[in-house]
Design a protein around this motif. Structure first.
Motif, mmCIF file in Angstrom:
data_model
loop_
_atom_site.group_PDB
_atom_site.id
_atom_site.type_symbol
_atom_site.label_atom_id
_atom_site.label_comp_id
_atom_site.label_asym_id
_atom_site.label_seq_id
_atom_site.Cartn_x
_atom_site.Cartn_y
_atom_site.Cartn_z
ATOM 1 N N GLU A 128 0.832 -1.212 0.000
ATOM 2 C CA GLU A 128 0.000 0.000 0.000
ATOM 3 C C GLU A 128 0.865 1.260 0.000
ATOM 4 O OE1 GLU A 128 -3.366 2.181 2.788
ATOM 5 O OE2 GLU A 128 -2.806 0.083 3.151
ATOM 6 N N GLY A 129 1.946 1.267 0.814
ATOM 7 C CA GLY A 129 2.839 2.421 0.860
ATOM 8 C C GLY A 129 3.536 2.648 -0.468
ATOM 9 N N PHE A 130 3.976 1.553 -1.115
ATOM 10 C CA PHE A 130 4.638 1.689 -2.402
ATOM 11 C C PHE A 130 3.672 2.191 -3.468
ATOM 12 C CE2 PHE A 130 6.124 -0.036 -6.467
ATOM 13 C CZ PHE A 130 7.373 0.559 -6.516
ATOM 14 N N ASP A 131 2.426 1.723 -3.414
ATOM 15 C CA ASP A 131 1.415 2.180 -4.371
ATOM 16 C C ASP A 131 1.205 3.688 -4.283
ATOM 17 O OD1 ASP A 131 1.055 -0.293 -5.403
ATOM 18 O OD2 ASP A 131 -0.761 -0.766 -4.254
ATOM 19 N N VAL A 132 1.272 4.232 -3.081
ATOM 20 C CA VAL A 132 1.105 5.683 -2.910
ATOM 21 C C VAL A 132 2.188 6.438 -3.665
ATOM 22 C CG1 VAL A 132 1.210 7.577 -1.243
ATOM 23 C CG2 VAL A 132 -0.109 5.522 -0.717
ATOM 24 N N VAL A 133 3.461 5.951 -3.523
ATOM 25 C CA VAL A 133 4.580 6.607 -4.205
ATOM 26 C C VAL A 133 4.385 6.576 -5.715
ATOM 27 C CG1 VAL A 133 7.074 6.552 -4.597
ATOM 28 C CG2 VAL A 133 6.160 6.075 -2.331
ATOM 29 N N VAL A 134 4.056 5.409 -6.253
ATOM 30 C CA VAL A 134 3.902 5.247 -7.698
ATOM 31 C C VAL A 134 2.716 6.067 -8.204
ATOM 32 C CG1 VAL A 134 3.431 3.602 -9.545
ATOM 33 C CG2 VAL A 134 5.010 2.998 -7.699
ATOM 34 N N THR A 135 1.632 6.047 -7.451
ATOM 35 C CA THR A 135 0.441 6.809 -7.856
ATOM 36 C C THR A 135 0.747 8.305 -7.918
ATOM 37 O OG1 THR A 135 -1.010 5.166 -6.863
ATOM 38 C CG2 THR A 135 -1.959 7.336 -7.311
ATOM 39 N N ARG A 136 1.455 8.824 -6.928
ATOM 40 C CA ARG A 136 1.811 10.248 -6.934
ATOM 41 C C ARG A 136 2.730 10.578 -8.101
ATOM 42 N NH1 ARG A 136 2.826 11.829 -0.546
ATOM 43 N NH2 ARG A 136 0.634 11.619 0.097
ATOM 44 N N ALA A 137 3.644 9.665 -8.428
ATOM 45 C CA ALA A 137 4.517 9.882 -9.580
ATOM 46 C C ALA A 137 3.699 9.937 -10.864
ATOM 47 C CB ALA A 137 5.567 8.772 -9.661
ATOM 48 N N ALA A 138 2.657 9.082 -10.947
ATOM 49 C CA ALA A 138 1.805 9.076 -12.136
ATOM 50 C C ALA A 138 1.016 10.377 -12.251
ATOM 51 C CB ALA A 138 0.863 7.864 -12.093
ATOM 52 N N LEU A 139 0.564 10.876 -11.127
ATOM 53 C CA LEU A 139 -0.264 12.092 -11.149
ATOM 54 C C LEU A 139 0.575 13.351 -11.343
ATOM 55 C CD1 LEU A 139 -2.778 11.302 -8.256
ATOM 56 C CD2 LEU A 139 -3.231 11.284 -10.716
ATOM 57 N N ARG A 140 1.715 13.419 -10.652
ATOM 58 C CA ARG A 140 2.522 14.637 -10.673
ATOM 59 C C ARG A 140 3.638 14.599 -11.710
ATOM 60 N NH1 ARG A 140 3.539 15.161 -4.131
ATOM 61 N NH2 ARG A 140 1.344 15.264 -3.491
ATOM 62 N N GLY A 141 3.937 13.409 -12.260
ATOM 63 C CA GLY A 141 5.054 13.280 -13.176
ATOM 64 C C GLY A 141 6.301 12.810 -12.475
ATOM 65 N N VAL A 142 6.517 13.243 -11.223
ATOM 66 C CA VAL A 142 7.683 12.837 -10.461
ATOM 67 C C VAL A 142 7.346 12.892 -8.980
ATOM 68 C CG1 VAL A 142 8.636 15.168 -10.374
ATOM 69 C CG2 VAL A 142 10.154 13.201 -10.096
ATOM 70 N N GLU A 143 7.913 11.963 -8.201
ATOM 71 C CA GLU A 143 7.718 11.930 -6.754
ATOM 72 C C GLU A 143 9.083 11.701 -6.110
ATOM 73 O OE1 GLU A 143 5.801 11.506 -2.885
ATOM 74 O OE2 GLU A 143 5.419 12.568 -4.776
ATOM 75 N N GLU A 144 9.412 12.533 -5.114
ATOM 76 C CA GLU A 144 10.693 12.409 -4.435
ATOM 77 C C GLU A 144 10.473 12.203 -2.945
ATOM 78 O OE1 GLU A 144 13.085 15.775 -5.287
ATOM 79 O OE2 GLU A 144 13.423 15.249 -7.388
ATOM 80 N N ARG A 145 11.238 11.274 -2.353
ATOM 81 C CA ARG A 145 11.166 11.047 -0.915
ATOM 82 C C ARG A 145 12.294 10.085 -0.500
ATOM 83 N NH1 ARG A 145 5.970 8.035 0.917
ATOM 84 N NH2 ARG A 145 4.951 9.773 -0.175
ATOM 85 N N GLU A 146 12.502 10.013 0.805
ATOM 86 C CA GLU A 146 13.435 9.005 1.305
ATOM 87 C C GLU A 146 12.731 7.650 1.327
ATOM 88 O OE1 GLU A 146 15.147 10.049 5.012
ATOM 89 O OE2 GLU A 146 16.460 11.584 4.174
ATOM 90 N N TRP A 147 13.501 6.581 1.019
ATOM 91 C CA TRP A 147 12.908 5.249 0.923
ATOM 92 C C TRP A 147 13.956 4.216 1.375
ATOM 93 C CZ3 TRP A 147 7.913 4.882 0.336
ATOM 94 C CH2 TRP A 147 7.329 3.641 0.066
ATOM 95 N N SER A 148 13.525 2.979 1.464
ATOM 96 C CA SER A 148 14.449 1.903 1.868
ATOM 97 C C SER A 148 14.595 0.898 0.734
ATOM 98 C CB SER A 148 13.935 1.193 3.128
ATOM 99 O OG SER A 148 13.904 2.081 4.221
ATOM 100 N N TYR A 149 15.838 0.401 0.519
ATOM 101 C CA TYR A 149 16.115 -0.677 -0.431
ATOM 102 C C TYR A 149 16.689 -1.871 0.350
ATOM 103 C CZ TYR A 149 15.584 1.577 -5.037
ATOM 104 O OH TYR A 149 15.084 2.141 -6.167
ATOM 105 N N MET A 150 16.423 -3.073 -0.147
ATOM 106 C CA MET A 150 17.000 -4.285 0.441
ATOM 107 C C MET A 150 18.119 -4.775 -0.481
ATOM 108 S SD MET A 150 16.916 -6.643 2.852
ATOM 109 C CE MET A 150 15.261 -6.811 3.546
ATOM 110 N N ARG A 151 19.353 -4.806 0.037
ATOM 111 C CA ARG A 151 20.482 -5.319 -0.739
ATOM 112 C C ARG A 151 20.376 -6.845 -0.907
ATOM 113 N NH1 ARG A 151 25.373 -2.940 -1.292
ATOM 114 N NH2 ARG A 151 26.329 -4.921 -0.646
#
Length: 754
Positions: A128-151
């Motif tokens: 659900e949290g990831f969907d929010v990021v992607v959805t905002r990128a789709a609506l605004r063109g770009v979305e920036e924030r701090e996030w976590s990656y798993m190596r």
């Protein structure tokens, strides 16, 4: 058969690419032969080679960005690009993930690991949290924030992530671009500093630590924000001098820092300079640290300073117009008087009061009135010097201070300039309003040497300007003062005149020059003051209009005159018309039409025999409103007369618009028609114009037989004046009506003589 792509060389030696599609066949005799198709695919092959070159170039560019992880996906999240920076950051190879893994594998796994609970519900929350990021990128063109990656090795890292929607030419989203920068170490450092300086970070004030070189070694986010920077790290190493202008820096070096070194601390106010160059007021304290360095605490006091300025402004300025108020005007006048005394110069005080402004406020509302006051304030300010002061005392009263005048005579041209400026119509809400003002002038040192006296004497002179017909200026003198005192007495008397029965109606006959007889009368107000005797209408009517007493007096006059006229009709004079004046206040009353209708019903007066007289100036105060009211009155069957024609400032276009039945020529024209050719020509033109508009013409103030003959000779319809009969009380008017028709015939014959 099979498809093969092979290079061929043409006859001319050029190289082309072809696609062969062939299969083997056997003849009946058993021999083998081949048949098939050959397609020229040169252009397609070149395009594929170009695309491969572009892809190779793109990969080289992406791989060159080794500090950033660049990952692209298709619309379903499947990874299509995985650069060298992503390989280094996440520990996966491009071959392991491209076309094989989803971006969700990196993000969702990191989110679940971050919660570290192992519960299945965490997976849903992470998606659900990831969907929010992607959805905002789709609506605004770009979305920036701090996030976590798993190596790949299971280690969780923090990245600054930018997600950009990739769109096709038709606008549809074909995938997403994920660009990430590893900020794990920075976050760790920030968290360490945050723990060490928890109190400082939580503070609403900006807090910073300076070394001996006065450069920042630590500061909280609040301080960075104060100076317009995104984060505190931007200011690390910045010198304190970069946050102030030259004057403030000089003050710090020469005054403030020596105090800190001597006393250990300093606290005061300064003007800070933000990153964008704007300045802001601040409260700052500097405290010396044992071992070297300083702690500075900065607080933005913009709101406090603004509030203080607003309070100060409101205390000394008018809220509606923004002009100085009475208090500030008196302060400036007092200062100007001290300068005038020292320099032996002169100054003037002007007192302005708008003419008939109360009528506008009462009839059209305070919204229109306020806009008119603001427009007037602007006009007056445009007529004076920057060194002069225009103030609003309250209501429709304004004062002007004209300091350092070379001569006392220099005040009058300023007053005249203001009068001329205000004579032009004001456009308010798409409607034109004609506003004039009366101005009184007092001079230093002739008319006073202190502020109170000069203001009072200018006010007194203003009342004299009102009595002189308004729309003019008057200089103060002793006679003016005496007249002002008399006016005050009249104002008080008017408020009780009706209750005390001091008002009366007189009637003046109207003589018809065509019929040779009296066909009507005009009802005129009279005031019998118990101490001052008979007060002429020209004196008390303007005062009544400016003190809210004209409406009740005018209402009483209309009702009384209609009741009297009905009594004469019942006595046998059935065709006698009645003319009654409407004051400017009455014409602007919103309930005038209903009031007149009630008077007709209560008195039994026939509407066709009633004529209401208005003046040019009263109708032009609010032309649009006047036109509507007059047409409503006409619907009742009442006739409308325009009094004092030629003395106002209306245009002929308004004369055509008003539903006028009768035009009354002012006595100032009638007085000179037998001696002044120009006046005679004007009167002749007025009569001709009125008749061309199908209007009846009445001449006022006829006193001489020669005047009457001129009017009859030029087809004037009716006249009134002392030649026929002065205004008389009702009981005496019956005697006038009782005169024999023979007397009227003799008078008509006298007028017919050459």
């Amino acid at each position: 058969g099979a498809d093969h792509e092979v290079p061929w060389r043409r006859k001319d030696g050029s190289l082309i690419w072809v696609q062969l599609n062939a299969h083997a066949n056997r003849t009946p005799q058993g021999s083998v032969y081949f048949e098939g198709f050959v397609y020229d695919i040169t252009e397609r092959k070149h395009a594929q080679q170009a695309l491969a070159a572009v892809n190779a170039q793109r990969k080289a560019v992406l791989d060159a960005a080794t500090r950033a992880s660049i990952i692209a996906t298709d619309g379903d999240g499947l990874i299509t690009v995985f650069n060298a920076g992503a390989e280094r950051m996440l520990g996966h190879t491009a071959d392991e993930v491209i076309g094989r893994r989803s971006i969700l594998d990196l993000h969702i796994a990191a989110e679940i690991a971050d919660h570290a609970t192992g519960l299945r519900g965490e997976l849903g929350r992470a998606i659900e949290g990831f969907d929010v990021v992607v959805t905002r990128a789709a609506l605004r063109g770009v979305e920036e924030r701090e996030w976590s990656y798993m190596r790949n090795d299971g280690l969780l890292i923090t990245v600054l992530l930018s997600v950009t929607a990739i769109r096709a030419g038709d606008g549809l989203i074909t995938g997403f671009l994920f660009v990430a920068t590893d900020v794990t170490e920075r976050k760790h450092t920030e968290e360490t500093l945050s723990k060490q300086f928890a109190a400082m970070t939580a503070s609403m004030d900006g807090i910073g630590i300076l070394d001996d070189a006065l450069e920042f070694t630590y500061l909280n986010d609040a301080l960075a924000r104060l100076y317009g920077m995104v984060s505190a790290s931007e200011m690390l190493g910045h010198p304190l001098a970069a946050l102030y202008g030259e004057e403030e820096n000089a003050r710090f070096l020469t005054t403030i820092l020596p105090i800190v070194r001597q006393c250990g601390r300093w606290r005061g106010e300064a003007e800070g300079k933000r990153l964008d160059g704007t300045s802001f007021p601040q409260e700052i304290s500097l405290t010396a640290i044992e071992g070297g360095g300083l702690v500075c605490v900065v607080r933005d006091i913009t709101e406090r300073t603004y509030a203080e300025e607003q309070i100060k402004h409101l205390a000394y300025h008018d809220a509606l117009t923004g002009l100085p108020n009475r208090l500030l005007f008196k302060d400036r006048l007092t200062v100007a008087l001290s300068h005038a005394l020292r320099d032996k110069s002169r100054l003037a005080v002007l007192f302005l009061d708008l003419d008939r402004f109360k009528v506008i406020n009462d009839s059209l509302g305070h919204n229109i009135g306020d806009q008119i006051l603001q427009a007037v304030a602007g006009r007056v300010q445009g007529c004076v010097r920057e060194s002069d002061t225009v103030a609003r005392l309250g209501g429709d009263e304004f004062t002007l201070l004209l300091p350092t005048l070379p001569r006392s005579e220099d005040a009058a041209p300023v007053a005249q300039k203001i009068l001329e400026s205000l004579r032009h119509p004001l456009l308010i809400d798409g409607r034109e309003f004609y506003i004039t003002t009366s101005i009184g002038i007092s001079l230093y040192p002739e008319d006073g040497t202190d502020a109170e006296t000069l203001i009072k004497n200018a006010d007194t002179a203003m009342y004299q300007a009102k009595e002189q017909g308004r729309d003019n200026y008057q200089l103060f003198n002793a006679y003016v003062n005496a007249k002002a005192l008399q006016r005050i007495a009249l104002e008080h008397g008017l408020r009780r005149a009706l209750v005390n029965g001091e008002m009366a109606m007189h009637y003046q006959p109207i003589f018809d020059l065509r019929l040779g007889s009296i066909t009507g009368m005009e009802a005129l107000l009279r005031w019998q003051h118990p101490d001052l005797g008979d007060i002429p209408p020209a004196v008390f009517v303007p005062i009544a209009e400016s003190t809210s007493t004209m409406v009740p007096i005018g209402s009483w006059a209309l009702r009384t005159a209609c009741r009297q006229a009905k009594a004469w009709h019942d006595a046998g004079y059935k065709h006698l018309s009645l003319a009654v004046n409407l004051s400017v206040c009455q014409l602007q009353q919103p309930d005038l039409v209903s009031f007149v209708r009630d008077v007709l019903a209560q008195t039994g007066m026939q509407a066709r025999l009633l004529e209401l007289e208005i003046t040019e100036s009263s109708a032009m105060l609010s032309p649009e409103n006047s036109v509507r009211t007059l047409y409503e009155l006409k619907k009742l069957g009442i006739r409308i007369s325009l009094d004092d024609f030629g003395t106002g400032h209306s245009s002929l276009s308004y004369l055509k618009r008003f539903p006028i039945d009768t035009l009354k020529i002012d006595q100032s024209f009638v007085r000179d028609i037998d001696s002044d050719p120009d006046t005679a020509a004007i009167v002749t033109a007025i009569i001709a114009m009125a008749h061309s508009l199908r209007l009846k013409v009445i001449a006022e103030g006829v006193e001489l037989t020669e005047q009457a003959r001129f009017l009859k000779r030029h087809s004037c319809d009716q006249m009134q004046g002392f030649l026929i009969q002065p205004p008389v009380p009702a009981e005496e008017f019956l005697e006038v009506l009782g005169e024999s028709s023979l007397q009227h015939e003799r008078f008509a014959q006298k007028l017919a003589r050459p």
